[in-house]
Design a protein around this motif. Structure first.
Motif, mmCIF file in Angstrom:
data_model
loop_
_atom_site.group_PDB
_atom_site.id
_atom_site.type_symbol
_atom_site.label_atom_id
_atom_site.label_comp_id
_atom_site.label_asym_id
_atom_site.label_seq_id
_atom_site.Cartn_x
_atom_site.Cartn_y
_atom_site.Cartn_z
ATOM 1 N N UNK A 1 0.819 -1.211 0.000
ATOM 2 C CA UNK A 1 0.000 0.000 0.000
ATOM 3 C C UNK A 1 0.858 1.268 0.000
ATOM 4 N N UNK A 2 2.156 1.116 0.235
ATOM 5 C CA UNK A 2 3.027 2.296 0.261
ATOM 6 C C UNK A 2 3.234 2.816 -1.162
ATOM 7 N N UNK A 3 3.435 4.107 -1.261
ATOM 8 C CA UNK A 3 3.705 4.707 -2.565
ATOM 9 C C UNK A 3 5.035 4.220 -3.122
ATOM 10 N N UNK A 4 5.063 4.034 -4.452
ATOM 11 C CA UNK A 4 6.318 3.728 -5.116
ATOM 12 C C UNK A 4 7.047 5.034 -5.434
ATOM 13 N N UNK A 5 8.350 5.014 -5.227
ATOM 14 C CA UNK A 5 9.112 6.223 -5.533
ATOM 15 C C UNK A 5 9.186 6.395 -7.052
ATOM 16 N N UNK A 6 9.228 7.622 -7.485
ATOM 17 C CA UNK A 6 9.337 7.944 -8.906
ATOM 18 C C UNK A 6 10.803 8.112 -9.265
ATOM 19 N N UNK A 7 11.185 7.538 -10.423
ATOM 20 C CA UNK A 7 12.595 7.641 -10.798
ATOM 21 C C UNK A 7 12.736 7.653 -12.316
ATOM 22 N N UNK A 8 13.918 8.057 -12.755
ATOM 23 C CA UNK A 8 14.285 7.932 -14.172
ATOM 24 C C UNK A 8 15.257 6.769 -14.294
ATOM 25 N N UNK A 9 15.200 6.093 -15.465
ATOM 26 C CA UNK A 9 16.047 4.910 -15.642
ATOM 27 C C UNK A 9 16.774 5.017 -16.969
ATOM 28 N N UNK A 10 18.038 4.617 -16.957
ATOM 29 C CA UNK A 10 18.852 4.517 -18.164
ATOM 30 C C UNK A 10 19.742 3.286 -18.006
ATOM 31 N N UNK A 11 20.649 3.066 -18.947
ATOM 32 C CA UNK A 11 21.458 1.848 -18.886
ATOM 33 C C UNK A 11 22.850 2.118 -19.408
ATOM 34 N N UNK A 12 23.769 1.222 -19.033
ATOM 35 C CA UNK A 12 25.121 1.212 -19.572
ATOM 36 C C UNK A 12 25.232 0.080 -20.592
ATOM 37 N N UNK A 13 26.017 0.263 -21.652
ATOM 38 C CA UNK A 13 26.129 -0.790 -22.675
ATOM 39 C C UNK A 13 27.107 -1.895 -22.269
ATOM 40 N N UNK A 14 26.658 -2.794 -21.425
ATOM 41 C CA UNK A 14 27.446 -3.964 -21.065
ATOM 42 C C UNK A 14 26.599 -5.195 -21.374
ATOM 43 N N UNK A 15 27.212 -6.198 -21.994
ATOM 44 C CA UNK A 15 26.494 -7.413 -22.401
ATOM 45 C C UNK A 15 26.579 -8.448 -21.288
ATOM 46 N N UNK A 16 25.419 -8.950 -20.868
ATOM 47 C CA UNK A 16 25.354 -9.993 -19.841
ATOM 48 C C UNK A 16 25.250 -11.361 -20.502
ATOM 49 N N UNK A 17 26.177 -12.252 -20.155
ATOM 50 C CA UNK A 17 26.100 -13.669 -20.541
ATOM 51 C C UNK A 17 25.735 -14.433 -19.277
ATOM 52 N N UNK A 18 24.480 -14.890 -19.210
ATOM 53 C CA UNK A 18 23.999 -15.564 -18.004
ATOM 54 C C UNK A 18 23.900 -17.059 -18.261
ATOM 55 N N UNK A 19 24.621 -17.850 -17.463
ATOM 56 C CA UNK A 19 24.616 -19.310 -17.569
ATOM 57 C C UNK A 19 24.054 -19.888 -16.278
ATOM 58 N N UNK A 20 22.784 -20.296 -16.334
ATOM 59 C CA UNK A 20 22.121 -20.816 -15.136
ATOM 60 C C UNK A 20 21.116 -21.917 -15.483
ATOM 61 N N UNK A 21 21.183 -22.435 -16.716
ATOM 62 C CA UNK A 21 20.246 -23.490 -17.107
ATOM 63 C C UNK A 21 20.926 -24.402 -18.121
ATOM 64 N N UNK A 22 21.033 -25.716 -17.815
ATOM 65 C CA UNK A 22 20.464 -26.366 -16.646
ATOM 66 C C UNK A 22 21.230 -26.001 -15.376
ATOM 67 N N UNK A 23 20.495 -25.539 -14.357
ATOM 68 C CA UNK A 23 21.146 -25.195 -13.092
ATOM 69 C C UNK A 23 21.750 -26.444 -12.470
#
Length: 619
Positions: A302-324
């Motif tokens: 029920x609490x208010x969500x804070x308002x924010x601006x969002x941007x990103x940095x150009x870094x590529x994520x290689x995620x290996x978690x399947x099959x875990x």
């Protein structure tokens, strides 16, 4: 004697079946003569056509006209071949002396070879335990004596032996044995350091007062000591930061030294009927950073969500978690990336043998490629997934905040090398989990192959033989762009309860990417591997910031204004009615910077909660 059948043992003449023959610089002797003099046991195996001699548990096997003989099953090259001469089996003398450790010298003047045989028995012993205390410790004497030439130990003799030493000091105990040939060993001495009897520790603590109001902070100081200077472990009973019911409260401390001796101290304090703080207000003000306290989790949405601006940095994520959970050797993920790249690995060995994981980098370009590791964290191997995930993020944030030493690896065209070698410096036993999170930079495209193979295998030789493993249908793998998420909050926070939601795929959307092995779209559920860089430009004075899980248990650190804060310090924070204290502002508005990345094995989403602190009171 060279070129003679004469042999002398302690001055007594014996005759061998054939003279010692020197051929091509190699002295050959009749093996049966050696058997009789040196105390060897001689047999012949008709099936293998081997002449076998045995001494003191060592076995030598010879074959006619062969330079190869075996010593305790290991093939060994002799200086010359064994051979038969007039029904006498001849072997190089050094084959026997080297295998049985018999020292010898050559006297060229008198044309003789002198062997020094061990005939006296050897005495040896150790004492247990490693620490012996006067008047207390019963000493255990463990003997390991040896007789030679077929003899046996028939008698032993001790000097200075005591089962319990009454006084501290240094004592020399000597041990000798006699064999069945009547020879005594040299005495074997051991000096024993007998220590003063261990003294038990003294448990003691003080409180800053003897009487407190309900909800009043209690300061406890442990002043326990040990007369011997031993390190102490402590165990508390009924210790708390404050109490919220009136009446006498016994607080008890037990300390234990390294020898298992303990001491207990108890003090009773009194809690009055007056109230300084309610339990809710006290928790907000005084629960230490990283510790947990309970809230009513149902009100948080029920609490208010804070308002924010969002941007990103150009870094590529290689995620290996399947099959875990990995059930066979193979490539769990493979991708080619260039420039800023984050590699995140989280897998469990579900095979019955020890395994290893590798990140192998391959340069398929025409030019050398350099990989620079910028920051890296590793956890495991452990059988607790949340603990490995927590450790990898903790060490990653440490590397980030301390600016750990960069590591450069250069790959020539067509070359492959294991990189991020913390992952392959450990062996994963069955059931164990490892977690890795590393940021690297490459100046040319590099193919990263993440593999799990038997711990005994060579990764570069094995890689071409491996198959790609299928996803498990539950966990995530993929390649995702823009894996640094920059969140900036410019509105004031902390004047009223509010929250910042992370990893819910609603307010905070999942990264979208591609599974490189299947060519299908992937959604990074929970945004594991994403680094959130959160700047709160206006945090109100006297604001409390906590982490509240909403999807299950959470266990992992954050970087708050440059300091690593565990969430939590011990165990895990459970959803939805627990939270872990991250930060408190002082009496002035300030900027707070938080770096958060989800720890593998934990559950998302989480909420960062902002709430005003209650006013502090004088006691």
């Amino acid at each position: 004697m060279m070129n003679s059948n004469k042999m002398y043992m302690n001055g007594v003449l014996y005759l061998a079946g054939q003279p010692m023959a020197v051929k091509n610089g190699v002295s050959n002797v009749a093996i049966r003569a050696m058997v009789e003099r040196v105390g060897l046991k001689l047999t012949y195996n008709g099936a293998t056509k081997e002449t076998i001699i045995i001494k003191d548990g060592n076995e030598l096997r010879f074959k006619t006209n062969s330079k190869i003989y075996t010593v305790n099953g290991k093939a060994t090259l002799m200086k010359g071949p064994a051979y038969q001469y007039k029904n006498t089996f001849m072997v190089p003398l050094t084959s026997i002396t080297q295998a049985l450790g018999i020292p010898y010298t050559v006297d060229y003047v008198q044309k003789r070879v002198i062997l020094t045989l061990q005939t006296k028995p050897k005495a040896s012993f150790t004492v247990q335990p490693s620490e012996i205390f006067a008047g207390e410790t019963t000493v255990n004497y463990v003997t390991s004596s040896q007789a030679f030439n077929g003899a046996t130990i028939v008698e032993e003799r001790w000097e200075g032996r005591q089962d319990v030493f009454a006084q501290p000091g240094y004592y020399t105990v000597s041990y000798s044995v006699r064999d069945s040939n009547g020879q005594w060993s040299d005495p074997y001495p051991v000096t024993i350091n007998v220590l003063k009897p261990n003294q038990p520790p003294v448990a003691q603590f003080t409180t800053n007062k003897d009487e407190y109001k309900m909800g009043e902070p209690i300061t406890i100081t442990n002043i326990s000591s040990d007369p011997d200077g031993d390190a102490l472990t402590e165990s508390w009973s009924n210790r708390a930061l404050a109490f919220f019911n009136p009446g006498p409260v016994p607080i008890q401390l037990t300390v234990t030294d390294t020898h298992g001796h303990s001491s207990t101290f108890e003090k009773v304090i009194n809690i009055t009927n007056e109230v300084l703080y309610s339990q809710e207000d006290f928790n907000k003000l005084f629960v230490p950073l990283g510790d947990i306290y309970t809230i009513i989790g149902s009100v948080v949405p029920t609490w208010n969500k804070v308002t924010y601006t969002v941007s990103s940095d150009p870094i590529t994520l290689i995620r290996s978690n399947s099959p875990e959970t990995v059930n066979s050797e193979g490539i769990v993920y493979q991708e080619t990336a260039m420039g800023s790249t984050r590699i995140m690995v989280h897998h469990k060995n579900s095979m019955s043998t020890n395994m290893k994981m590798y990140v192998i980098a391959t340069n398929d370009n025409m030019y050398p490629a350099t990989i620079t590791t910028q920051q890296s964290g590793f956890g495991g191997p452990l059988d607790i997934p949340t603990a490995t995930g927590k450790k990898s993020i903790e060490t990653y944030l440490q590397s980030m905040s301390l600016g750990g030493a960069y590591d450069n690896v250069t790959l020539q065209p067509g070359e492959s090398k294991p990189v991020l070698t913390a992952i392959n410096n450990v062996t994963m036993k069955p059931g164990q989990v490892i977690s890795l999170m590393s940021d690297v930079f490459s100046d040319y495209p590099v193919k990263y192959s993440i593999i799990m193979i038997d711990a005994t295998k060579d990764p570069l030789q094995t890689l071409p033989t491996l198959n790609y493993l299928d996803r498990d249908g539950v966990h995530n793998r993929g390649t995702y762009p823009d894996a640094n998420r920059i969140i900036t909050v410019t509105d004031p926070v902390g004047q009223a309860p509010s929250r910042l939601v992370l990893g819910d795929n609603n307010t905070d959307l999942n990264l979208k990417g591609m599974d490189a092995l299947t060519g299908t779209e992937a959604s990074n559920s929970g945004n594991f591997g994403v680094v959130y860089k959160i700047t709160l430009t206006r945090v109100a004075p006297n604001t409390l910031i906590t982490l509240n899980p909403r999807g299950g248990k959470y266990q992992g650190p954050l970087l708050v204004n440059g300091n690593i804060i565990e969430a939590p310090n011990a165990g895990a924070v459970d959803a939805p009615n627990q939270n872990s204290v991250l930060y408190r502002t002082g009496n002035l508005e300030q900027t707070v910077e938080i770096v958060f990345t989800p720890a593998s094995g934990s559950n998302l989403p989480i909420n960062l909660l902002f709430m005003p602190l209650p006013p502090q009171k004088t006691e």
